[in-house]
Write a protein that holds these residues in place. Structure first.
Motif, PDB file in Angstrom:
ATOM      1  N   VAL A   5      -3.028  -1.140   7.463  1.00  0.00           N
ATOM      2  CA  VAL A   5      -2.902  -0.543   6.135  1.00  0.00           C
ATOM      3  C   VAL A   5      -4.197   0.199   5.833  1.00  0.00           C
ATOM      4  CG1 VAL A   5      -2.589  -0.987   3.674  1.00  0.00           C
ATOM      5  CG2 VAL A   5      -1.381  -2.390   5.364  1.00  0.00           C
ATOM      6  N   PHE A   6      -4.081   1.476   5.430  1.00  0.00           N
ATOM      7  CA  PHE A   6      -5.289   2.252   5.165  1.00  0.00           C
ATOM      8  C   PHE A   6      -5.293   2.939   3.804  1.00  0.00           C
ATOM      9  CE2 PHE A   6      -2.401   5.222   7.214  1.00  0.00           C
ATOM     10  CZ  PHE A   6      -2.528   6.375   6.449  1.00  0.00           C
ATOM     11  N   GLY A   7      -4.224   2.778   3.021  1.00  0.00           N
ATOM     12  CA  GLY A   7      -4.199   3.440   1.730  1.00  0.00           C
ATOM     13  C   GLY A   7      -3.017   3.039   0.894  1.00  0.00           C
ATOM     14  N   PHE A  55       8.708   2.034   0.688  1.00  0.00           N
ATOM     15  CA  PHE A  55       9.457   2.177  -0.561  1.00  0.00           C
ATOM     16  C   PHE A  55       9.427   0.897  -1.394  1.00  0.00           C
ATOM     17  CE2 PHE A  55      12.108   5.341   1.968  1.00  0.00           C
ATOM     18  CZ  PHE A  55      11.566   6.452   1.348  1.00  0.00           C
ATOM     19  N   TYR A  56       9.622  -0.239  -0.713  1.00  0.00           N
ATOM     20  CA  TYR A  56       9.660  -1.542  -1.378  1.00  0.00           C
ATOM     21  C   TYR A  56       8.823  -2.531  -0.572  1.00  0.00           C
ATOM     22  CZ  TYR A  56      13.530   0.412  -4.058  1.00  0.00           C
ATOM     23  OH  TYR A  56      14.290   1.210  -4.876  1.00  0.00           O
ATOM     24  N   PRO A  57       8.381  -3.624  -1.174  1.00  0.00           N
ATOM     25  CA  PRO A  57       7.544  -4.589  -0.447  1.00  0.00           C
ATOM     26  C   PRO A  57       8.203  -5.055   0.852  1.00  0.00           C
ATOM     27  CG  PRO A  57       7.525  -5.102  -2.787  1.00  0.00           C
ATOM     28  CD  PRO A  57       8.561  -4.017  -2.599  1.00  0.00           C
ATOM     29  N   ARG A  58       7.406  -5.062   1.934  1.00  0.00           N
ATOM     30  CA  ARG A  58       7.878  -5.500   3.251  1.00  0.00           C
ATOM     31  C   ARG A  58       6.795  -6.377   3.874  1.00  0.00           C
ATOM     32  NH1 ARG A  58      13.236  -5.264   3.587  1.00  0.00           N
ATOM     33  NH2 ARG A  58      13.950  -3.386   2.525  1.00  0.00           N
ATOM     34  N   PHE A  59       6.754  -7.631   3.439  1.00  0.00           N
ATOM     35  CA  PHE A  59       5.658  -8.504   3.836  1.00  0.00           C
ATOM     36  C   PHE A  59       5.718  -8.914   5.311  1.00  0.00           C
ATOM     37  CE2 PHE A  59       6.138  -9.555  -0.831  1.00  0.00           C
ATOM     38  CZ  PHE A  59       5.110  -8.706  -1.223  1.00  0.00           C
ATOM     39  N   ALA A  60       6.871  -8.732   5.959  1.00  0.00           N
ATOM     40  CA  ALA A  60       6.964  -9.034   7.391  1.00  0.00           C
ATOM     41  C   ALA A  60       6.101  -8.098   8.226  1.00  0.00           C
ATOM     42  CB  ALA A  60       8.411  -8.973   7.856  1.00  0.00           C
ATOM     43  N   LEU A  67       2.956  -3.549  -0.010  1.00  0.00           N
ATOM     44  CA  LEU A  67       3.623  -3.397  -1.297  1.00  0.00           C
ATOM     45  C   LEU A  67       4.280  -2.023  -1.386  1.00  0.00           C
ATOM     46  CD1 LEU A  67       0.664  -4.731  -3.481  1.00  0.00           C
ATOM     47  CD2 LEU A  67       2.638  -6.044  -2.675  1.00  0.00           C
ATOM     48  N   ARG A  68       5.044  -1.801  -2.449  1.00  0.00           N
ATOM     49  CA  ARG A  68       5.591  -0.468  -2.706  1.00  0.00           C
ATOM     50  C   ARG A  68       4.433   0.528  -2.796  1.00  0.00           C
ATOM     51  NH1 ARG A  68       9.402   2.946  -4.972  1.00  0.00           N
ATOM     52  NH2 ARG A  68       8.766   4.124  -6.821  1.00  0.00           N
ATOM     53  N   GLY A  69       4.538   1.637  -2.053  1.00  0.00           N
ATOM     54  CA  GLY A  69       3.494   2.649  -2.061  1.00  0.00           C
ATOM     55  C   GLY A  69       2.403   2.439  -1.038  1.00  0.00           C
ATOM     56  N   THR A  70       2.446   1.346  -0.297  1.00  0.00           N
ATOM     57  CA  THR A  70       1.455   1.111   0.755  1.00  0.00           C
ATOM     58  C   THR A  70       1.607   2.158   1.859  1.00  0.00           C
ATOM     59  OG1 THR A  70       1.275  -1.264   0.361  1.00  0.00           O
ATOM     60  CG2 THR A  70       0.755  -0.503   2.582  1.00  0.00           C
ATOM     61  N   GLY A  82      15.343   2.097   1.247  1.00  0.00           N
ATOM     62  CA  GLY A  82      14.953   0.736   0.935  1.00  0.00           C
ATOM     63  C   GLY A  82      13.867   0.185   1.833  1.00  0.00           C
ATOM     64  N   PHE A  83      13.334   1.021   2.743  1.00  0.00           N
ATOM     65  CA  PHE A  83      12.336   0.536   3.700  1.00  0.00           C
ATOM     66  C   PHE A  83      11.092   1.406   3.678  1.00  0.00           C
ATOM     67  CE2 PHE A  83      11.597  -0.317   8.536  1.00  0.00           C
ATOM     68  CZ  PHE A  83      10.459  -1.051   8.239  1.00  0.00           C
ATOM     69  N   MET A  84      11.137   2.555   4.384  1.00  0.00           N
ATOM     70  CA  MET A  84       9.927   3.361   4.492  1.00  0.00           C
ATOM     71  C   MET A  84      10.252   4.794   4.911  1.00  0.00           C
ATOM     72  SD  MET A  84       9.133   3.977   7.925  1.00  0.00           S
ATOM     73  CE  MET A  84      10.625   3.972   8.912  1.00  0.00           C
ATOM     74  N   ALA A  85       9.241   5.684   4.747  1.00  0.00           N
ATOM     75  CA  ALA A  85       9.313   7.079   5.194  1.00  0.00           C
ATOM     76  C   ALA A  85       8.160   7.316   6.157  1.00  0.00           C
ATOM     77  CB  ALA A  85       9.215   8.028   4.008  1.00  0.00           C
TER      78      ALA A  85
END
Length: 229
Positions: free
Chosen positions: A168-170, A156-161, A133-136, A102-105
């Protein structure tokens, strides 16, 4: 030795906190001021055949190929670093060492501990106004804004914090289902590996899948993975 490179814990995310330094680092000096984010267009071309020199391909041990649109308009020196390391084969065989559901890899550390990086110098932050955003795809760092090196994470999911605090580069433009399937854990018991990282312009086919994808053996003198408070 490289400083610990981690993105925030889920608790830190809920509190809207930036990355916490290790106590030893925090005592030495206060982090430099966070640079102001640069305003840029967030539009991304999802056609892999366009500008193939700015498409990063990750062939994963769990199967599948992930295509990431690199955006030099957002972070030119970070994109150049990723391209340089990919062409050197730096990411080949590296595990996703920190994967939170639910966060990131997170990947990019050849030691598999979250403590390592490349031999190249750390990068000056290029914070921008692109949302997580998701996929950032964004660079991991310590509490020093200018400490990104080789580790990066996919959201994985938006994390605007995280916005305005990480470079962000891609963004993933193909194969997000394979990102979703990356093994969870900190580190995972049987981590997913990047078998090959390449640029689409190099026209490399996927490598043969390994028989097994065991975690790397960590020597006794390596520090264990620890989490920020």
């Amino acid at each position: 030795m490289k400083a610990r490179v981690l993105v925030p814990t889920m608790m830190g995310m809920l509190m809207g906190l930036a990355l916490t330094a290790s106590p030893a680092l925090a005592k030495k000096k206060a982090p430099p001021p966070t640079p102001e984010p640069t305003t840029v267009s967030t539009a991304v071309d999802s056609d892999i055949s366009h500008d193939a020199d700015n498409v990063l391909l990750l062939d994963l041990s769990d199967g599948g190929r992930v295509a990431i649109r690199l955006m030099p308009q957002w972070a030119p020196t970070h994109v150049e670093r990723i391209k340089t390391l990919a062409r050197e084969g730096f990411y080949n065989g590296v595990i996703f060492h920190r994967v939170i559901d639910g966060f990131m890899a997170q990947t990019g550390d050849p030691t598999g501990t979250g403590e390592g990086g490349s031999k190249l110098p750390d990068l000056k932050a290029e914070f921008n106004a692109v949302p997580h955003l998701r996929g950032t795809v964004s660079m991991a760092r310590t509490n020093d804004p200018n400490s990104a090196n080789s580790q990066f994470f996919i959201v994985f999911y938006p994390r605007f914090a995280l916005d305005h605090k990480y470079t962000v580069f891609g963004r993933v433009i193909s194969g997000m289902q394979y990102v979703d399937a990356i093994q969870r854990g900190e580190p995972p018991a049987n981590p997913t590996r990047v078998l090959q990282a390449s640029l689409a312009s190099d026209k490399k086919g996927p490598p043969p899948a390994p028989i097994s994808a065991a975690a790397p053996s960590l020597s006794a003198d390596k520090p264990s993975l620890s989490q920020p408070n």
